[in-house]
Design an enzyme around this catalytic site. Structure first.
Site, mmCIF file in Angstrom:
data_model
loop_
_atom_site.group_PDB
_atom_site.id
_atom_site.type_symbol
_atom_site.label_atom_id
_atom_site.label_comp_id
_atom_site.label_asym_id
_atom_site.label_seq_id
_atom_site.Cartn_x
_atom_site.Cartn_y
_atom_site.Cartn_z
ATOM 1 N N GLU A 127 -2.120 13.469 13.753
ATOM 2 C CA GLU A 127 -2.459 14.812 13.256
ATOM 3 C C GLU A 127 -1.825 15.080 11.893
ATOM 4 O O GLU A 127 -2.490 15.547 10.960
ATOM 5 C CB GLU A 127 -2.016 15.866 14.270
ATOM 6 C CG GLU A 127 -2.355 17.293 13.871
ATOM 7 C CD GLU A 127 -1.906 18.319 14.902
ATOM 8 O OE1 GLU A 127 -2.130 19.518 14.676
ATOM 9 O OE2 GLU A 127 -1.319 17.911 15.932
ATOM 10 N N HIS B 95 -7.300 -6.221 0.814
ATOM 11 C CA HIS B 95 -6.166 -5.301 0.699
ATOM 12 C C HIS B 95 -4.979 -5.731 1.552
ATOM 13 O O HIS B 95 -3.832 -5.573 1.156
ATOM 14 C CB HIS B 95 -6.617 -3.891 1.075
ATOM 15 C CG HIS B 95 -5.558 -2.850 0.920
ATOM 16 N ND1 HIS B 95 -4.856 -2.673 -0.259
ATOM 17 C CD2 HIS B 95 -5.055 -1.936 1.798
ATOM 18 C CE1 HIS B 95 -3.985 -1.681 -0.107
ATOM 19 N NE2 HIS B 95 -4.084 -1.229 1.126
ATOM 20 N N SER C 168 0.839 -1.199 0.000
ATOM 21 C CA SER C 168 0.000 0.000 0.000
ATOM 22 C C SER C 168 0.880 1.257 0.000
ATOM 23 O O SER C 168 1.663 1.447 -0.921
ATOM 24 C CB SER C 168 -0.957 -0.049 1.196
ATOM 25 O OG SER C 168 -2.052 0.816 1.017
#
Length: 254
Positions: free
Chosen positions: A175, A234, A84
């Protein structure tokens, strides 16, 4: 940046890179299998696992981190395997530093652009009240209100860290990753191709790497072999580890 990594085995170097929200732990089981024939480097990419955090988060800096690791370890060339987001790092590394890459292996990702699609994952992270959290079961119960799939929750909760004072935090830099998630989906169209040997492995039940992507893959990686692991989604390495391991070992033995 000095990335956190662990090594297993001995022999030719094989560097393995996880996907977004993941860590080197995700590849520990297969890493032990590969370590029977290779020196395996299980890497935490920046802002993930136990690697340092940074406001800079894109494929260029992630590639620089891997190059720095190779330089520090005296590795002139390595087999590179990425899943990925880690597969995107692997592709960028191969197209920017072809001399560093022996064989390239990419798991369930194509070199195309992917629109942001991780909103539920972020909601799962934000559903956990870290300040009041007493234990991991509470975190799972809170996250279950947002994410029904137990396996997905367990994958996310691998990032939960209990500090010495008993309080909890996330190991990854949530974040910054959330702010830069558009960059995670960037494609590498227009890059200089990689003429080396490459293997792209798709999950048969995944929509990340489909037949329509084969032309783009071969335009950048003309010597690529593209195979599908039937029944895998996946997270091919978690769902079909034996099949994936056999494919990688066979490819590397050619």
């Amino acid at each position: 940046m000095k990335l956190n990594f662990r090594t297993l085995g001995s022999g030719s170097p094989l560097i393995i890179m996880h996907g977004v929200f993941g860590s080197s732990d995700n590849w520990q089981t297969l890493g032990k299998v590969f370590a029977e024939n290779f020196k395996v480097y299980l890497v935490d990419l920046r802002n993930h696992g136990n690697s340092p955090h940074s406001d800079e988060f894109d494929y260029d800096v992630m590639v620089e981190d891997v190059v720095e690791l190779m330089e520090d370890e005296g590795i002139s060339q390595a087999h590179i395997l990425g899943h990925s987001m880690g597969g995107k790092v692997a592709m960028h590394l191969a197209t920017q530093h072809a001399d560093l890459v022996d064989k390239l292996m990419v798991v369930d990702i194509a070199p195309k652009y992917y629109a942001p699609h991780h909103q539920q994952i972020f909601e799962g992270f934000h559903s956990v009240d870290l300040e009041k959290l007493q234990n991991r079961k509470e975190a799972d119960d809170q996250m279950a209100q947002v994410i029904a799939n137990f396996g997905v929750r367990q994958f996310i909760l691998k990032n939960l860290n209990r500090k010495q004072d008993g309080t909890f935090n996330w190991k990854l830099n949530l974040e910054v990753i959330e702010a830069a998630i558009e960059k995670v989906g960037e494609g590498i169209e227009g890059a200089v191709g990689f003429d080396g040997t490459a293997l792209f492995i798709a999950g048969g039940k995944s929509d990340y790497l489909v037949s329509q992507d084969h032309e783009l893959i071969r335009s950048l990686f003309p010597n690529a072999e593209i195979v599908t692991v039937d029944g895998a989604g996946h997270w091919v390495h978690a769902e079909k580890p034996r099949e994936l391991g056999e494919l990688v070992i066979e490819f590397l033995s050619k």
